[in-house]
Enzyme design. Structure first.
Site, PDB file in Angstrom:
ATOM      1  N   ARG A  95      91.293  26.762  54.366  1.00  0.00           N
ATOM      2  CA  ARG A  95      91.907  28.133  54.290  1.00  0.00           C
ATOM      3  C   ARG A  95      91.075  29.268  54.133  1.00  0.00           C
ATOM      4  NH1 ARG A  95      95.600  28.807  48.927  1.00  0.00           N
ATOM      5  NH2 ARG A  95      94.584  27.558  47.707  1.00  0.00           N
ATOM      6  N   ASP A 127      98.896  25.447  55.418  1.00  0.00           N
ATOM      7  CA  ASP A 127      99.225  26.853  56.277  1.00  0.00           C
ATOM      8  C   ASP A 127      98.154  27.720  56.388  1.00  0.00           C
ATOM      9  OD1 ASP A 127      99.366  27.893  53.723  1.00  0.00           O
ATOM     10  OD2 ASP A 127     101.124  28.470  53.858  1.00  0.00           O
ATOM     11  N   ASP A 254      84.962  18.105  45.022  1.00  0.00           N
ATOM     12  CA  ASP A 254      85.063  19.426  45.870  1.00  0.00           C
ATOM     13  C   ASP A 254      85.004  20.524  45.241  1.00  0.00           C
ATOM     14  OD1 ASP A 254      87.530  17.930  45.740  1.00  0.00           O
ATOM     15  OD2 ASP A 254      88.355  19.487  46.815  1.00  0.00           O
TER      16      ASP A 254
HETATM   17  P1  AMP Z   1      91.552  22.673  46.162  1.00  0.00           P
HETATM   18  O1  AMP Z   1      91.394  21.334  45.405  1.00  0.00           O
HETATM   19  O2  AMP Z   1      92.909  23.499  45.908  1.00  0.00           O
HETATM   20  O3  AMP Z   1      90.340  23.437  45.963  1.00  0.00           O
HETATM   21  O4  AMP Z   1      91.911  22.295  47.770  1.00  0.00           O
HETATM   22  C1  AMP Z   1      91.588  20.932  48.409  1.00  0.00           C
HETATM   23  C2  AMP Z   1      91.483  21.146  49.614  1.00  0.00           C
HETATM   24  O5  AMP Z   1      92.813  21.605  50.347  1.00  0.00           O
HETATM   25  C3  AMP Z   1      90.437  21.946  50.139  1.00  0.00           C
HETATM   26  O6  AMP Z   1      90.026  21.398  51.495  1.00  0.00           O
HETATM   27  C4  AMP Z   1      91.196  23.171  50.760  1.00  0.00           C
HETATM   28  O7  AMP Z   1      90.755  23.766  51.669  1.00  0.00           O
HETATM   29  C5  AMP Z   1      92.520  22.607  51.322  1.00  0.00           C
HETATM   30  N1  AMP Z   1      93.641  23.677  51.122  1.00  0.00           N
HETATM   31  C6  AMP Z   1      94.279  24.140  49.759  1.00  0.00           C
HETATM   32  N2  AMP Z   1      95.413  24.599  50.163  1.00  0.00           N
HETATM   33  C7  AMP Z   1      95.401  24.815  51.445  1.00  0.00           C
HETATM   34  C8  AMP Z   1      96.193  25.539  52.369  1.00  0.00           C
HETATM   35  N3  AMP Z   1      97.337  26.379  52.063  1.00  0.00           N
HETATM   36  N4  AMP Z   1      96.035  25.589  53.648  1.00  0.00           N
HETATM   37  C9  AMP Z   1      95.108  25.039  54.438  1.00  0.00           C
HETATM   38  N5  AMP Z   1      94.288  23.980  53.572  1.00  0.00           N
HETATM   39  C10 AMP Z   1      94.419  24.206  52.129  1.00  0.00           C
HETATM   40 MG    MG Z   2      88.760  23.409  46.414  1.00  0.00          MG
END
Ligand code: AMP
Ligand code: MG
Length: 494
Positions: A95, A127, A254
């Protein structure tokens, strides 16, 4: 008129140029009614961007991805990641978009990045959107960290989209613009390694060396020197978190930047009462990312980086493992050195030694036993040194235990320094009085959700001068009321 006010960024997009294979070119999704909620004027100035232009309708459209800034080359970056220990080979910006890189007024290369700008090829079931609350949260925590002198990505702006996003309830949507030294993560290396493409891995590592650790290029084994530099930067970073009671909350590979900056503020929070087992994140059931576990997890993540770059370290795998292990095993010593130095400064001590170590350990035992607020406790010590122990004593239910400790501590300070007032002043430059208190952050975000940004703006004003105690701001320095603390949970905001 609009031409004259259009914000212009001096883009120079090296990632796109040099790292094909690690991204997908992409565009933001249009949003119906963008409205600028927060603009970081200080950061805009650092980037050499005219804030008037950013506030114009065209500027705001650029900050949501509705309009592409001239020279931007937007991409969704590819990366893998170990999430809570399990490997996901294809995460990437689901996103988010990297608009490009800007050279700031000091000549430093900074990523300009949107979060919440719509689905990308990496979105999986997401989303692609973000809600106002978590984006404002990233804004205020990032500014707090920056103001505390801790390397961090920073928010440039938060723009409301005029759209509702579907979470557990419907929430107002937003796009965050953030600025970072880069968004290259441990997971970026894992991605290149998982592709089994030696050329891609080498190009990525050469790029990361040139961008973040150019000195490594001058050494006999640049790739090993690079790994060592990343290990050292993370040891220093996590030590700084631990010195202010910060809990990142989701230290997946990540979410760990190679640059040594804090990135991806999700369910993060500052601890109130000291307890190494503190966890706020609603999804961290096992306490993997608990406060006291953070140095250990950093080292674990760095082991994943070592595995990814192993083929570059030595032609012979066994030899590569041996040199990587040596560096990896230096993490605890490096971490302890950074943390120990910082902790001495927090206590106004300059000499490490058995008595200083004992004082540190005993203070933490006292804090743990009596559930003392981490930030208030350290801040109160300087008053005690000036001869007014009341502020510190008031934090303790059983002040006698503190009195005993304080007597030993003052004696130790006295053996090292003649002037307690100078020491107290130095302590107040490292022990903040204001951090973004969880209960106040929640209050400010609730008000923002209801359309009132006043409390949020006031909080930003307070935490951006964290060491500078000001009358009338006592509420910002106080820990949460009893009934708030125990069940407090933070959410990822996805
Ligand atoms: P995070 O650990 O929250 O940094 O995110 C983990 C993964 O989920 C990353 O690849 C983000 O891009 C993806 N991600 C998190 N929230 C969304 C969202 N609402 N829509 C699409 N991808 C998401
Ligand atoms: Mg992340």
């Amino acid at each position: 008129m609009s031409i004259a006010t259009r914000p212009s960024f001096a883009f120079d997009n090296s990632f796109v140029r040099e790292l094909e294979g690690l991204y997908e070119p992409w565009r933001g999704t249009s949003v119906p009614a963008p409205e600028l909620l927060m603009l970081n004027e200080d950061l805009a100035a650092e980037l050499g961007i005219d804030t008037g232009a950013l506030r114009s309708p065209e500027g705001v459209a650029v900050l949501t991805g509705n309009v592409m800034a001239e020279g931007a080359d937007p991409i969704a970056q590819a990366y893998s990641g170990h999430q809570f220990g399990g490997f996901s080979p294809r995460l990437g910006d689901g996103r988010a978009l990297l608009l490009g890189e800007v050279l700031d007024i000091h000549g430093r290369r900074r990523d300009l990045h949107l979060k919440g700008s719509g689905r990308t090829p990496f979105a999986r079931r997401g989303d692609g959107k973000a809600a106002i609350g978590p984006m404002l949260r990233e804004f205020v925590i990032g500014e707090a960290m920056h103001s505390l002198g801790i390397p961090t990505a920073r928010a440039l702006a938060v723009v409301a989209t005029g759209e509702q996003v579907v979470r557990e309830t419907m929430l107002p949507g937003a796009v965050l613009t953030r600025v970072a030294a880069s968004h290259i993560r441990v997971g970026t290396f894992e991605y290149a390694a998982a592709r089994r493409d030696p050329d891609l891995l080498r190009r990525l590592t050469d790029y990361a060396i040139a961008r973040h650790y150019p000195d490594a290029a001058e050494t006999e084994n640049p790739y090993l020197a690079f790994f060592e530099a990343v290990v050292d930067a993370q040891a220093s970073l996590v030590a700084r978190w631990m010195l202010v009671g910060f809990i990142h909350g989701v230290m997946n590979t990540d979410n760990m930047a190679i640059s040594g900056e804090t990135i991806d503020y999700g369910p993060c929070a500052f601890m109130d009462a000291f307890d190494a087992a503190t966890v706020f994140s609603s999804i961290d059931h096992a306490g993997r990312y608990a406060f006291g576990n953070q140095p250990h997890i950093a080292q674990w993540n760095l082991a994943r980086l070592a595995e990814a770059v192993l083929p570059l370290l030595h032609a012979d795998t066994e030899a590569a493992v041996a040199v990587a292990s040596d560096v990896l095993e230096s993490f605890p010593d490096r971490y302890n050195a950074y943390w120990g130095k910082g902790m001495l400064a927090k206590l106004g001590l300059s000499d490490g030694g058995p008595e200083s170590d004992a004082l540190i350990e005993d203070l933490f035992s006292l804090m743990k036993a009596q559930r003392i607020d981490f930030t208030s406790c350290f801040r109160a010590l300087s008053s005690a040194l000036r001869g007014d122990p009341a502020r510190a004593r008031a934090l303790f239910e059983e002040p006698a235990a503190f009195d005993g400790w304080a007597e030993r501590w003052r004696a130790q300070v006295a053996t090292e320094s003649l002037d307690p007032h100078t020491v107290a002043r130095a302590m107040e430059r490292v022990n903040p009085v204001y951090i973004p208190r969880n209960h106040l952050v929640e209050e400010a975000l609730a008000a923002a959700n209801a359309g009132d940004l006043g409390p949020f703006e006031r909080m930003v004003g307070v935490i951006t001068r964290p060491f500078d105690e000001r009358p009338g701001l006592e509420a910002y320095a106080a820990p949460a009321p009893e009934d708030f603390g125990a069940g407090y949970q933070t959410f990822c905001g996805t």
